[in-house]
Design an enzyme around this catalytic site. Structure first.
Site, PDB file in Angstrom:
ATOM      1  N   HIS A  36       0.830  -1.208   0.000  1.00 47.54           N
ATOM      2  CA  HIS A  36       0.000   0.000   0.000  1.00 47.54           C
ATOM      3  C   HIS A  36       0.865   1.259   0.000  1.00 47.54           C
ATOM      4  O   HIS A  36       0.604   2.203  -0.724  1.00 47.54           O
ATOM      5  CB  HIS A  36      -0.938   0.013   1.214  1.00 47.54           C
ATOM      6  CG  HIS A  36      -2.259  -0.621   0.932  1.00 47.54           C
ATOM      7  ND1 HIS A  36      -2.415  -1.986   0.880  1.00 47.54           N
ATOM      8  CD2 HIS A  36      -3.467  -0.092   0.637  1.00 47.54           C
ATOM      9  CE1 HIS A  36      -3.675  -2.250   0.592  1.00 47.54           C
ATOM     10  NE2 HIS A  36      -4.336  -1.126   0.441  1.00 47.54           N
ATOM     11  N   LYS A 101     -10.502  -8.001   7.102  1.00 44.35           N
ATOM     12  CA  LYS A 101     -11.212  -8.387   8.318  1.00 44.35           C
ATOM     13  C   LYS A 101     -11.269  -7.208   9.266  1.00 44.35           C
ATOM     14  O   LYS A 101     -10.381  -6.358   9.277  1.00 44.35           O
ATOM     15  CB  LYS A 101     -10.543  -9.587   8.986  1.00 44.35           C
ATOM     16  CG  LYS A 101      -9.176  -9.299   9.573  1.00 44.35           C
ATOM     17  CD  LYS A 101      -8.744 -10.387  10.541  1.00 44.35           C
ATOM     18  CE  LYS A 101      -7.248 -10.369  10.793  1.00 44.35           C
ATOM     19  NZ  LYS A 101      -6.898 -10.099  12.186  1.00 44.35           N
TER      20      LYS A 101
END
Lengths: 176, 278
Positions: A36, A101
Site C-alpha cells: 500500500h 477483516k
C-alpha cells in the site's frame, strides 16, 4: 448466495447491502502494508501503477509460502484498519472493492459511500479453508517484499460478507 | 548428576513444535469452538464458527497453516539447573524455528529491524527462560499472530482501585479490539509484578490449558469477565452473537504497595501453542 464478478461495476455494487453473503469470482490483487505504501508513492509521484485500479478489488492478505503441489498456502485476510490511511487515495483512483477483516474508520466508511465502492469481510482466521477457493496465484509486483508482494489471484466463489456497502452502512457495530 | 542435552536435540524439538503448533489446532481450543458453535443462535455467527472449525480440519488434514499469519515465534523455556546444554541454546532454538517454518511452508513475518523493516525472515524468536530445579528442559512454543498482538493493553492502576475498575479496563480492551483481531478471543490477563512482568504473565496465561485447575479467586474473576465480554455482542467476524470470547485466563504475581499493574494479551480463535519436554 449472490454471485458477483470482477471487475466490479457500479450497477452491481449498488445491489449489495451490508450483511449480505456473496460469492466473488474473478481476479483480485493481494496488497498489505508495504505494498500500500508503495502504491501510494507511485500515485503521488505520477508513476504508473502495476495494475489497473479501475473496478479492481484489493485483498488485504499476505499468504504463507506455496506448499508443493498446491496453488497457494494459507491465505486469509489481515486487519483492514491498518490500510485505512492509504485507502481514500486508492478509491479516488478507481479502486472499487476491498476484502479484509475487522472494522474501518469513519473516514473510510464515508469514502466508500462517496466513491460508490464496497468493503467485504472474508472469514477471519480461515486461511487454509480460503486457499480452496483460489484457482490461480502468481506474484505480480514488488516480489522482493516476499509475503507482502502483490499477488494476482484468480478466485472462484470466494465466500464473503458485505462489510460496508456503497451507502456507507457497516455490518460491524463500530465503537468509534 | 548433570544431564547433557545437545543443541541438535533442541533444534529438532523446536522444529517439530513449530509444525505442530501451526498446523494442528490445540484440542482444547477445538472443543471450545465446537461448544460455541452448538450454542450459537445467531445464524451468521454460527456459520462463521462452522468455517473456523472446518478450517482447522483442512489445515490438519492437508498440512496447511491454520492461519497465514504464522506469527512471531515466542518460546518459553523451563531449564532445569541439572542440565548442561552442549552448544548455543538461543542459536539452537532459532535454527529449529528456521527448520520448522521452512518445512511447513510457513510465512516469513519477522523483519530484522523494527524501524528500517527490510526483507522478512523467520527469526529471531522471542525467548523467555526460567531456571527451575531438575534435569529436564521444557519448551513451550507460542505462535503469536500480530492481528491480536497489536491489541495488547497495559494499565498501571492505583493500589486502592476497586476491582470493578480492573474488570472494566479488561472488557474495554476487548471492546477496542472489536472485530479486528479475529474473535472469538482468548483473553490472557496478567495482574501484579511490574509493568513488563504483568505483560509477560498475560502472554503466559495463553499457554495454560483452558480446562487447567486454578485458584478459586482467579476462576471466579475469569468466569465473571467471560460473561461481561460476551455481552459485547462482537462475535466471529464482528457479526454479533454470543461468542466474542471463548475463555479468559488470568495469572497473578505479588506486587509493590504503590501499584497494581494489569496487562491484557488478546489471542485470536486460532490460539496456537505446543509443548515438549526433553
Amino acid at each position: 448466495m449472490k454471485k458477483i464478478n470482477t471487475p466490479l461495476v457500479e450497477n452491481e455494487i449498488k445491489k449489495l447491502s451490508a450483511g449480505q453473503e456473496v460469492a466473488l469470482s474473478g481476479i483480485i490483487y493481494t496488497a498489505r502494508d508495504q505494498a500500500h505504501k508503495r502504491l501510494i508513492q507511485a500515485l503521488t509521484t505520477g508513476k504508473s501503477l502495476s495494475f489497473d485500479l479501475k473496478g479492481a478489488v484489493i485483498y488485504y492478505c499476505g499468504p504463507t509460502q506455496r506448499p508443493k503441489g498446491k496453488i497457494i498456502g494459507a491465505c486469509g485476510p489481515t486487519t483492514s484498519r491498518r490500510m485505512d490511511e492509504f485507502t481514500p487515495a486508492l478509491l479516488k483512483a478507481g479502486l472499487k472493492g476491498m476484502i479484509g477483516k475487522g472494522g474501518r474508520s469513519k473516514e473510510i466508511r464515508t469514502a466508500i459511500k462517496r466513491f460508490k465502492a464496497v468493503y467485504f469481510l472474508a472469514p477471519a482466521g480461515c486461511g487454509a479453508l480460503l486457499s480452496k477457493y483460489v484457482k490461480k496465484a502468481r506474484p505480480y509486483a514488488f516480489a522482493e517484499l516476499g509475503p507482502e508482494a502483490i499477488y494476482k489471484l484468480k478466485v472462484k466463489e470466494f465466500p464473503l460478507i458485505v462489510g460496508i456497502d456503497y451507502k456507507g452502512r457497516s455490518v460491524i457495530n463500530e465503537p468509534f | 548428576m548433570i544431564r547433557t542435552i545437545s543443541a541438535q536435540k533442541i533444534t529438532g524439538t523446536v522444529a517439530d513444535l513449530c509444525l505442530k503448533a501451526n498446523l494442528v489446532l490445540r484440542p482444547d481450543m477445538l472443543l471450545l469452538l465446537e461448544a460455541a458453535h452448538s450454542r450459537e443462535s445467531n445464524k451468521k455467527a454460527k456459520k462463521a464458527l462452522e468455517m473456523i472449525i472446518r478450517n482447522a480440519r483442512i489445515a490438519k488434514r492437508e498440512k496447511l497453516a491454520i492461519c497465514q499469519d504464522t506469527g512471531m515465534p515466542v518460546v518459553f523455556l523451563e531449564l532445569g539447573n541439572g542440565v548442561r546444554i552442549k552448544g548455543d541454546l538461543k542459536k539452537a532454538i532459532n535454527k529449529g524455528v528456521e527448520k520448522g517454518y521452512k518445512k511447513g511452508y510457513l510465512r516469513s513475518s519477522i523483519v530484522a529491524d523494527a524501524l528500517s523493516r527490510g526483507k522478512a525472515g523467520y527469526t529471531p524468536a522471542v525467548i523467555h527462560t526460567d531456571i527451575v530445579r531438575g534435569d529436564k528442559l521444557k519448551i513451550a512454543f507460542l505462535v503469536k499472530g500480530f492481528g491480536c498482538e497489536n491489541k495488547s493493553a497495559l494499565r498501571m492502576f492505583n493500589p486502592t482501585v476497586e476491582p470493578g475498575q480492573i474488570k472494566r479496563f479488561i472488557v474495554e480492551a476487548v471492546k477496542k479490539a472489536g472485530a479486528d483481531a479475529c474473535p472469538p478471543y482468548v483473553v490472557g490477563v496478567g495482574i501484579g509484578g511490574t509493568a513488563d512482568y504483568a505483560c509477560l504473565l498475560a502472554k503466559k496465561a495463553l499457554l495454560r490449558r483452558i480446562y487447567a485447575k486454578r485458584s478459586t479467586l482467579n476462576a471466579k474473576l475469569e468466569s465473571s469477565l467471560l460473561r461481561e465480554i460476551n455481552k459485547l455482542n462482537i462475535g466471529p467476524m464482528g457479526l454479533g452473537g454470543r461468542a466474542t470470547c471463548l475463555a479468559v485466563k488470568i495469572l497473578t504475581y505479588p506486587t509493590h504497595i504503590a501499584g497494581l499493574p494489569v496487562a491484557v494479551n488478546l489471542n485470536c480463535h486460532a490460539l496456537r501453542s505446543a509443548v515438549a519436554t526433553i
